[in-house]
Write a protein that holds these residues in place. Structure first.
Motif, PDB file in Angstrom:
ATOM      1  N   UNK A 250     -12.202  -4.439 -12.506  1.00 39.01           N
ATOM      2  CA  UNK A 250     -11.357  -5.531 -13.005  1.00 39.01           C
ATOM      3  C   UNK A 250     -11.906  -6.081 -14.319  1.00 39.01           C
ATOM      4  N   UNK A 251     -13.215  -6.307 -14.365  1.00 36.28           N
ATOM      5  CA  UNK A 251     -13.828  -6.857 -15.574  1.00 36.28           C
ATOM      6  C   UNK A 251     -13.694  -5.868 -16.739  1.00 36.28           C
ATOM      7  N   UNK A 252     -13.988  -4.608 -16.478  1.00 40.36           N
ATOM      8  CA  UNK A 252     -13.914  -3.610 -17.549  1.00 40.36           C
ATOM      9  C   UNK A 252     -12.462  -3.382 -17.976  1.00 40.36           C
ATOM     10  N   UNK A 253     -11.540  -3.427 -17.022  1.00 42.69           N
ATOM     11  CA  UNK A 253     -10.127  -3.283 -17.372  1.00 42.69           C
ATOM     12  C   UNK A 253      -9.663  -4.399 -18.292  1.00 42.69           C
ATOM     13  N   UNK A 254     -10.123  -5.613 -18.030  1.00 42.25           N
ATOM     14  CA  UNK A 254      -9.773  -6.736 -18.896  1.00 42.25           C
ATOM     15  C   UNK A 254     -10.385  -6.558 -20.282  1.00 42.25           C
ATOM     16  N   UNK A 255     -11.609  -6.028 -20.329  1.00 42.22           N
ATOM     17  CA  UNK A 255     -12.261  -5.824 -21.624  1.00 42.22           C
ATOM     18  C   UNK A 255     -11.581  -4.724 -22.426  1.00 42.22           C
ATOM     19  N   UNK A 256     -11.045  -3.726 -21.744  1.00 42.73           N
ATOM     20  CA  UNK A 256     -10.404  -2.598 -22.426  1.00 42.73           C
ATOM     21  C   UNK A 256      -9.024  -2.981 -22.962  1.00 42.73           C
ATOM     22  N   UNK A 257      -8.446  -4.050 -22.445  1.00 44.74           N
ATOM     23  CA  UNK A 257      -7.088  -4.444 -22.825  1.00 44.74           C
ATOM     24  C   UNK A 257      -6.930  -4.631 -24.323  1.00 44.74           C
ATOM     25  N   UNK A 258      -7.885  -5.303 -24.966  1.00 43.42           N
ATOM     26  CA  UNK A 258      -7.749  -5.538 -26.411  1.00 43.42           C
ATOM     27  C   UNK A 258      -7.834  -4.237 -27.195  1.00 43.42           C
ATOM     28  N   UNK A 259      -8.664  -3.319 -26.739  1.00 42.23           N
ATOM     29  CA  UNK A 259      -8.772  -2.022 -27.422  1.00 42.23           C
ATOM     30  C   UNK A 259      -7.462  -1.250 -27.277  1.00 42.23           C
ATOM     31  N   UNK A 260      -6.909  -1.227 -26.079  1.00 44.94           N
ATOM     32  CA  UNK A 260      -5.661  -0.506 -25.848  1.00 44.94           C
ATOM     33  C   UNK A 260      -4.525  -1.145 -26.635  1.00 44.94           C
ATOM     34  N   UNK A 261      -4.472  -2.464 -26.656  1.00 44.93           N
ATOM     35  CA  UNK A 261      -3.430  -3.149 -27.418  1.00 44.93           C
ATOM     36  C   UNK A 261      -3.518  -2.786 -28.891  1.00 44.93           C
TER      37      UNK A 261
END
Length: 141
Positions: A21-32
């Motif tokens: 969950x934490x890493x998924x939230x961190x990856x969100x800005x990169x994916x966006x």
């Protein structure tokens, strides 16, 4: 009651889920950023539209159906899934395999035996040792 809660929190699955969950939230800005700065401009070059929301869209009786928005969401999902897999899951699994090999730990895919199964296995070992005379020549009565 607190001991049970501590065991529940310390379980590997719970920790893995929290990390995910934490890493998924961190990856969100990169994916966006990838979607907005790479994929959308490529779509604009190919289809002549800024993003996929208006692509493959039609309006009937004032209601707009946009297949392009669904395709865009699927692309976002695939980019997130690829980023999470290649940046988080794959390295963690490699690290676990290396640590297990270094420490001689068996694969975690094998489920640990239940207490009943452990008891049966231990009793079978004792039976086998007694049958072959592994108790130093004395017979227990």
């Amino acid at each position: 009651m607190l001991d049970g809660f501590k065991k529940f929190i310390a379980r590997g699955n719970m920790v893995d889920m929290a990390v995910g969950v934490v890493m998924g939230a961190a990856v969100t800005s990169v994916v966006t950023a990838i979607v907005e700065k790479v994929i959308n401009p490529l779509i604009a070059m190919i289809f002549g539209t800024e993003n996929m929301d208006g692509l493959l869209a039609f309006t009937v009786n004032g209601s707009t159906v946009s297949f392009g928005a669904v395709i865009g969401a699927l692309i976002n999902f695939l980019v997130v899934a690829a980023a999470v897999y290649f940046c988080i899951v794959l390295p963690i699994n490699k690290f676990r395999d290396m640590a297990a090999a270094r420490h001689g730990v068996q694969d975690e895919a094998e489920e640990p035996l239940s207490p009943e199964e452990q008891t049966v296995a231990l009793l079978q070992e004792i039976r086998d040792e007694l049958a072959k005379g592994g108790n130093g020549g004395t017979v227990l009565k």
